[in-house]
Motif scaffolding. Structure first.
Motif, PDB file in Angstrom:
ATOM      1  N   SER A  66       0.807  -1.223   0.000  1.00 49.56           N
ATOM      2  CA  SER A  66       0.000   0.000   0.000  1.00 49.56           C
ATOM      3  C   SER A  66       0.835   1.266   0.000  1.00 49.56           C
ATOM      4  O   SER A  66       0.284   2.365   0.056  1.00 49.56           O
ATOM      5  CB  SER A  66      -0.925   0.015   1.219  1.00 49.56           C
ATOM      6  OG  SER A  66      -1.743  -1.133   1.257  1.00 49.56           O
ATOM      7  N   GLU A  68       4.234   0.305  15.215  1.00 50.82           N
ATOM      8  CA  GLU A  68       4.344  -1.051  14.674  1.00 50.82           C
ATOM      9  C   GLU A  68       2.965  -1.703  14.745  1.00 50.82           C
ATOM     10  O   GLU A  68       2.328  -1.666  15.793  1.00 50.82           O
ATOM     11  CB  GLU A  68       5.343  -1.874  15.496  1.00 50.82           C
ATOM     12  CG  GLU A  68       6.759  -1.326  15.413  1.00 50.82           C
ATOM     13  CD  GLU A  68       7.701  -2.041  16.365  1.00 50.82           C
ATOM     14  OE1 GLU A  68       8.391  -2.969  15.938  1.00 50.82           O
ATOM     15  OE2 GLU A  68       7.730  -1.643  17.554  1.00 50.82           O
ATOM     16  N   ARG A 117      -6.396  -0.709   2.566  1.00 51.02           N
ATOM     17  CA  ARG A 117      -5.475  -0.234   1.526  1.00 51.02           C
ATOM     18  C   ARG A 117      -5.848   1.182   1.067  1.00 51.02           C
ATOM     19  O   ARG A 117      -4.992   2.059   0.959  1.00 51.02           O
ATOM     20  CB  ARG A 117      -5.512  -1.217   0.352  1.00 51.02           C
ATOM     21  CG  ARG A 117      -4.162  -1.401  -0.307  1.00 51.02           C
ATOM     22  CD  ARG A 117      -4.170  -2.579  -1.264  1.00 51.02           C
ATOM     23  NE  ARG A 117      -4.337  -3.845  -0.563  1.00 51.02           N
ATOM     24  CZ  ARG A 117      -5.209  -4.813  -0.898  1.00 51.02           C
ATOM     25  NH1 ARG A 117      -6.016  -4.650  -1.935  1.00 51.02           N
ATOM     26  NH2 ARG A 117      -5.276  -5.916  -0.191  1.00 51.02           N
ATOM     27  N   ALA A 152      -5.001   3.640   3.780  1.00 55.22           N
ATOM     28  CA  ALA A 152      -3.553   3.840   3.921  1.00 55.22           C
ATOM     29  C   ALA A 152      -3.036   4.781   2.845  1.00 55.22           C
ATOM     30  O   ALA A 152      -2.183   5.644   3.097  1.00 55.22           O
ATOM     31  CB  ALA A 152      -2.817   2.501   3.853  1.00 55.22           C
ATOM     32  N   LEU A 204      -3.152  11.053  16.213  1.00 58.03           N
ATOM     33  CA  LEU A 204      -2.632   9.704  15.958  1.00 58.03           C
ATOM     34  C   LEU A 204      -3.679   8.659  16.344  1.00 58.03           C
ATOM     35  O   LEU A 204      -3.956   7.719  15.583  1.00 58.03           O
ATOM     36  CB  LEU A 204      -1.359   9.456  16.782  1.00 58.03           C
ATOM     37  CG  LEU A 204      -0.781   8.051  16.615  1.00 58.03           C
ATOM     38  CD1 LEU A 204      -0.158   7.884  15.246  1.00 58.03           C
ATOM     39  CD2 LEU A 204       0.244   7.723  17.695  1.00 58.03           C
ATOM     40  N   HIS A 205      -4.254   8.827  17.519  1.00 57.72           N
ATOM     41  CA  HIS A 205      -5.233   7.838  17.980  1.00 57.72           C
ATOM     42  C   HIS A 205      -6.464   7.802  17.071  1.00 57.72           C
ATOM     43  O   HIS A 205      -6.963   6.731  16.722  1.00 57.72           O
ATOM     44  CB  HIS A 205      -5.645   8.143  19.415  1.00 57.72           C
ATOM     45  CG  HIS A 205      -6.568   7.114  19.972  1.00 57.72           C
ATOM     46  ND1 HIS A 205      -6.141   5.859  20.319  1.00 57.72           N
ATOM     47  CD2 HIS A 205      -7.909   7.123  20.198  1.00 57.72           C
ATOM     48  CE1 HIS A 205      -7.160   5.148  20.750  1.00 57.72           C
ATOM     49  NE2 HIS A 205      -8.240   5.887  20.687  1.00 57.72           N
ATOM     50  N   LEU A 216      -5.466   5.863  13.963  1.00 53.80           N
ATOM     51  CA  LEU A 216      -5.230   4.422  14.136  1.00 53.80           C
ATOM     52  C   LEU A 216      -6.519   3.668  14.429  1.00 53.80           C
ATOM     53  O   LEU A 216      -6.771   2.605  13.861  1.00 53.80           O
ATOM     54  CB  LEU A 216      -4.207   4.180  15.251  1.00 53.80           C
ATOM     55  CG  LEU A 216      -2.790   4.637  14.925  1.00 53.80           C
ATOM     56  CD1 LEU A 216      -1.860   4.437  16.119  1.00 53.80           C
ATOM     57  CD2 LEU A 216      -2.234   3.880  13.715  1.00 53.80           C
ATOM     58  N   PHE A 231      -8.140  -2.179  12.454  1.00 51.45           N
ATOM     59  CA  PHE A 231      -7.768  -1.864  13.843  1.00 51.45           C
ATOM     60  C   PHE A 231      -8.187  -2.954  14.847  1.00 51.45           C
ATOM     61  O   PHE A 231      -7.398  -3.338  15.717  1.00 51.45           O
ATOM     62  CB  PHE A 231      -8.357  -0.512  14.257  1.00 51.45           C
ATOM     63  CG  PHE A 231      -8.052  -0.133  15.673  1.00 51.45           C
ATOM     64  CD1 PHE A 231      -6.790   0.329  16.026  1.00 51.45           C
ATOM     65  CD2 PHE A 231      -9.016  -0.238  16.674  1.00 51.45           C
ATOM     66  CE1 PHE A 231      -6.499   0.678  17.349  1.00 51.45           C
ATOM     67  CE2 PHE A 231      -8.730   0.105  17.993  1.00 51.45           C
ATOM     68  CZ  PHE A 231      -7.473   0.559  18.336  1.00 51.45           C
ATOM     69  N   PHE A 235      -8.211  -5.952  14.636  1.00 52.45           N
ATOM     70  CA  PHE A 235      -7.415  -7.176  14.500  1.00 52.45           C
ATOM     71  C   PHE A 235      -5.919  -6.890  14.548  1.00 52.45           C
ATOM     72  O   PHE A 235      -5.112  -7.721  14.162  1.00 52.45           O
ATOM     73  CB  PHE A 235      -7.770  -7.873  13.186  1.00 52.45           C
ATOM     74  CG  PHE A 235      -9.239  -8.133  13.054  1.00 52.45           C
ATOM     75  CD1 PHE A 235      -9.867  -8.986  13.955  1.00 52.45           C
ATOM     76  CD2 PHE A 235     -10.008  -7.503  12.091  1.00 52.45           C
ATOM     77  CE1 PHE A 235     -11.234  -9.219  13.873  1.00 52.45           C
ATOM     78  CE2 PHE A 235     -11.369  -7.726  12.001  1.00 52.45           C
ATOM     79  CZ  PHE A 235     -11.985  -8.585  12.896  1.00 52.45           C
ATOM     80  N   ILE A 237      -0.903  -3.083  18.292  1.00 52.91           N
ATOM     81  CA  ILE A 237      -0.194  -1.857  17.914  1.00 52.91           C
ATOM     82  C   ILE A 237       0.722  -1.407  19.050  1.00 52.91           C
ATOM     83  O   ILE A 237       0.336  -1.417  20.210  1.00 52.91           O
ATOM     84  CB  ILE A 237      -1.216  -0.747  17.585  1.00 52.91           C
ATOM     85  CG1 ILE A 237      -2.011  -1.135  16.345  1.00 52.91           C
ATOM     86  CG2 ILE A 237      -0.517   0.590  17.382  1.00 52.91           C
ATOM     87  CD1 ILE A 237      -3.034  -0.100  15.923  1.00 52.91           C
ATOM     88  N   VAL A 264      -4.957   5.605  26.043  1.00 56.91           N
ATOM     89  CA  VAL A 264      -3.586   5.389  25.581  1.00 56.91           C
ATOM     90  C   VAL A 264      -3.605   5.439  24.059  1.00 56.91           C
ATOM     91  O   VAL A 264      -4.323   4.657  23.422  1.00 56.91           O
ATOM     92  CB  VAL A 264      -3.038   4.032  26.062  1.00 56.91           C
ATOM     93  CG1 VAL A 264      -1.581   3.881  25.644  1.00 56.91           C
ATOM     94  CG2 VAL A 264      -3.179   3.902  27.571  1.00 56.91           C
ATOM     95  N   ALA A 265      -2.840   6.348  23.475  1.00 57.38           N
ATOM     96  CA  ALA A 265      -2.891   6.566  22.030  1.00 57.38           C
ATOM     97  C   ALA A 265      -2.578   5.284  21.258  1.00 57.38           C
ATOM     98  O   ALA A 265      -1.560   4.640  21.513  1.00 57.38           O
ATOM     99  CB  ALA A 265      -1.926   7.675  21.623  1.00 57.38           C
ATOM    100  N   GLY A 266      -3.468   4.938  20.322  1.00 56.48           N
ATOM    101  CA  GLY A 266      -3.234   3.807  19.434  1.00 56.48           C
ATOM    102  C   GLY A 266      -3.706   2.475  19.966  1.00 56.48           C
ATOM    103  O   GLY A 266      -3.575   1.458  19.288  1.00 56.48           O
ATOM    104  N   ARG A 267      -4.265   2.452  21.183  1.00 57.25           N
ATOM    105  CA  ARG A 267      -4.721   1.177  21.722  1.00 57.25           C
ATOM    106  C   ARG A 267      -6.105   1.309  22.359  1.00 57.25           C
ATOM    107  O   ARG A 267      -6.495   2.383  22.808  1.00 57.25           O
ATOM    108  CB  ARG A 267      -3.726   0.666  22.775  1.00 57.25           C
ATOM    109  CG  ARG A 267      -2.426   0.172  22.158  1.00 57.25           C
ATOM    110  CD  ARG A 267      -1.319   0.056  23.174  1.00 57.25           C
ATOM    111  NE  ARG A 267      -1.748  -0.708  24.339  1.00 57.25           N
ATOM    112  CZ  ARG A 267      -1.161  -0.671  25.536  1.00 57.25           C
ATOM    113  NH1 ARG A 267      -0.117   0.129  25.717  1.00 57.25           N
ATOM    114  NH2 ARG A 267      -1.605  -1.390  26.524  1.00 57.25           N
ATOM    115  N   CYS A 292      -4.254  10.538  25.216  1.00 58.74           N
ATOM    116  CA  CYS A 292      -5.171  11.515  24.628  1.00 58.74           C
ATOM    117  C   CYS A 292      -6.481  11.483  25.419  1.00 58.74           C
ATOM    118  O   CYS A 292      -6.631  10.686  26.349  1.00 58.74           O
ATOM    119  CB  CYS A 292      -5.381  11.294  23.138  1.00 58.74           C
ATOM    120  SG  CYS A 292      -5.780   9.632  22.654  1.00 58.74           S
TER     121      CYS A 292
END
Lengths: 96, 96, 96, 96, 96, 96, 96, 96, 96, 96
Positions: free
Chosen positions: A89, B6, B28, B31, B64-65, B68, B74, B76, B79, H46-49, J85
């Motif tokens: 991607s 990651e 895709r 992204a 960011l949050h 994501l 997300f 599945f 992170i 928590v950012a991203g989770r 956040c």
């Protein structure tokens, strides 16, 4: 070929300050050189830790290893390496 | 502000194939969009794993949050996020 | 370029037996092919586990990834990859 | 009988340089000898780390242990051992 | 040759009771047989867990693997294997 | 009552050699004694590591502890203990 | 003889509610019985988790195992066992 | 008394959407109530989770447990608890 | 309020013996005092390890912390704390 | 922007007491200053450990890093950082 490299530096507290300073200074010089040649493509500091996240662009595992184990702080670093490849991607041509 | 992210994808084997395919296709598309806006700055595949290493360039943890957790895959993904800052030895001005 | 790859297979118990058998059979065929081309250079079973240790000889991370994620059992494998290079004490020329 | 062995070397920073150098030199000599006898069948460097991945071909666990604990750097190595056997899909006769 | 083997059994709760019972019964029969032949030299239950610690006495890794992966409960076991050798302080001749 | 005990020995490199040798020698003497009394029932070396797997046959946790912490190398060992009991499929009467 | 036992309960979300409730009720009855006999000497809830910390006072590992694996929720518990003995600084006679 | 609590939410993918939505809505209502009473003192994402970091201000471990295990999403949360106390360098009187 | 506390003692081998002995002696005196006041409610030795499992009965996290960090061996201990509360199936009134 | 920071302090036992005391005193002064400026928003001691849980309110990852690595005890701390956040269920406006 690109590699994702994480380096965590742990300098023993009983290493003489002058030696530690000399190693850090030499590390800095080497890091700048390797960025100029293009081999050390990205270099970021991880906030709050004496650590970096890096992207290396080298001919293969051998060149990567030769570079990493020649770093002045190598004996005091914990290193994790992951080979990268193009993400299906991705839209950036140079992020091979 | 840059974040190192990651993502490891683990799609359950009993998720219907059509739903999995639709999610991957939507992922895709999303992204690509996020790379075009500049928020998803780098995106690499980790060789041998259904995983990526990414650099996000966003206004902060909230943006960011929001990005994501709006990704189609997300639910599945496992992170890990690390905030980045400029490395004192970096020579690339745009790798803030 | 050589890669050290460890694969652990975890087939869910509720996968229909026929599908599991078909996947295993296809995996076997593919493994033989890849050994014949030379890409899958070594393949050993780890005693007591449904796992293998392998050495791949490929052009780079991209070829490695394309091979691994095309394996029939890929969705059910946990894979760890480490790039290898020549050991300074090695006496085998072809163990680059 | 084949064994998969991973060795990670951690030389304490306060070991005198001459002693470390002598140990490394002796290790190199021993590694070459053991490869010549066929006991140390494969020896690869793991890129980016002071570590190797090896395959030993010995008569059994006793011979393996005698070899490993006689290595000059043994006191400074973290070692993981896994017994290997022939993989049903292997096509190489000598990769027993 | 002796191997130290730890087996942890995890039977999924949605496996039909009859199938689980049949597997456990077959496992028991097989364990008795293998003890009679001398291959399964010691077998202990770990208190408080559905797990055992075992010592196998086999010709090598291949025989060990063939035995372990033919156990009826193998697909539901997490297994760790360690090759053993004679301890220099051992006084039991048959604890090779 | 039987206990499964794993001991990993880590002797600091800056311990004087004579002291280390004296401790190892004393350990050996003590290990032989304890095997003779029957308390240290089995003792195996783990291949490739300065470690052992042992079975103790003692009156209970107190006797086990008294034995283990009186071992000369105890301060340099990492020890894991698991209480064992008779396995329902065991055929050896003395493997209580 | 005393054992320190930690139990973490993980009931699968797809277990029918009635079965889960029946198991929990049976567990409660059994726990009360075992406390009355003195075998289950202490029983505390760990704050914030579906888990307990317990002290068992039994004749040995066999009795402990028989008790634990007969608990109605045993198939859904992750259990860790540590044998205890008298602490040299303890002043409570019955905390053997 | 203050407790540091980390909650990670893992909703199984095969939980019916309506049930998941109802649980999340009930969780939200309960979280607001508990913040109003002052028991749930701080609540951050928590950012991203799908996770939060929280500070609870309660009378003790019992009240904390009663609150946490009554949360609608409790069965799907992994929770870690750490008791806090005043830091000697703190200047905020109410951060007891 | 009750707390479950696990303490693992790791005394560096290069600490002078007299200092270590003095610390252990002071620790013993303090442990007896704290048991007499009722704050250190239970104290058990974990078989085979220089470690204990303890139950503290204190007014809250602050008192617990003041006690633990005033222990003579505190700088050499790794400590894990878990707040406890009454278990719904407990029949002992004083095991709050 | 808020960050959740956990700091664990590990002062080597062979650091001279005066240096350790000076570092701790300087750390205290710096912690008070940073709380006064509002950057170190919350600071709690974790009961039973030489550790704290903190919330920082800074302009971004760069300011956070500059603060953390300038702390006098930084070389002896293990630090974990998580960007925070606003939680959708939060009712506190200033807990952004």
């Amino acid at each position: 070929m690109l590699f994702h490299v994480e380096m965590e530096v742990r300098i023993p507290h009983d290493l003489p300050t002058e030696r530690a300073d000399a190693l850090k200074q030499a590390e800095r010089v080497r890091a700048v050189e390797l960025q100029r040649t293009g081999a050390w493509r990205h270099l970021w500091r991880v906030a709050g830790r004496y650590a970096n996240v890096s992207i290396f662009d080298v001919s293969g595992a051998q060149e990567l290893h030769d570079i990493l184990c020649s770093l002045p702080l190598f004996p005091f670093m914990e290193i994790r390496v992951a080979p990268l490849c193009r993400h299906p991607s991705s839209i950036r041509d140079d992020d091979r």
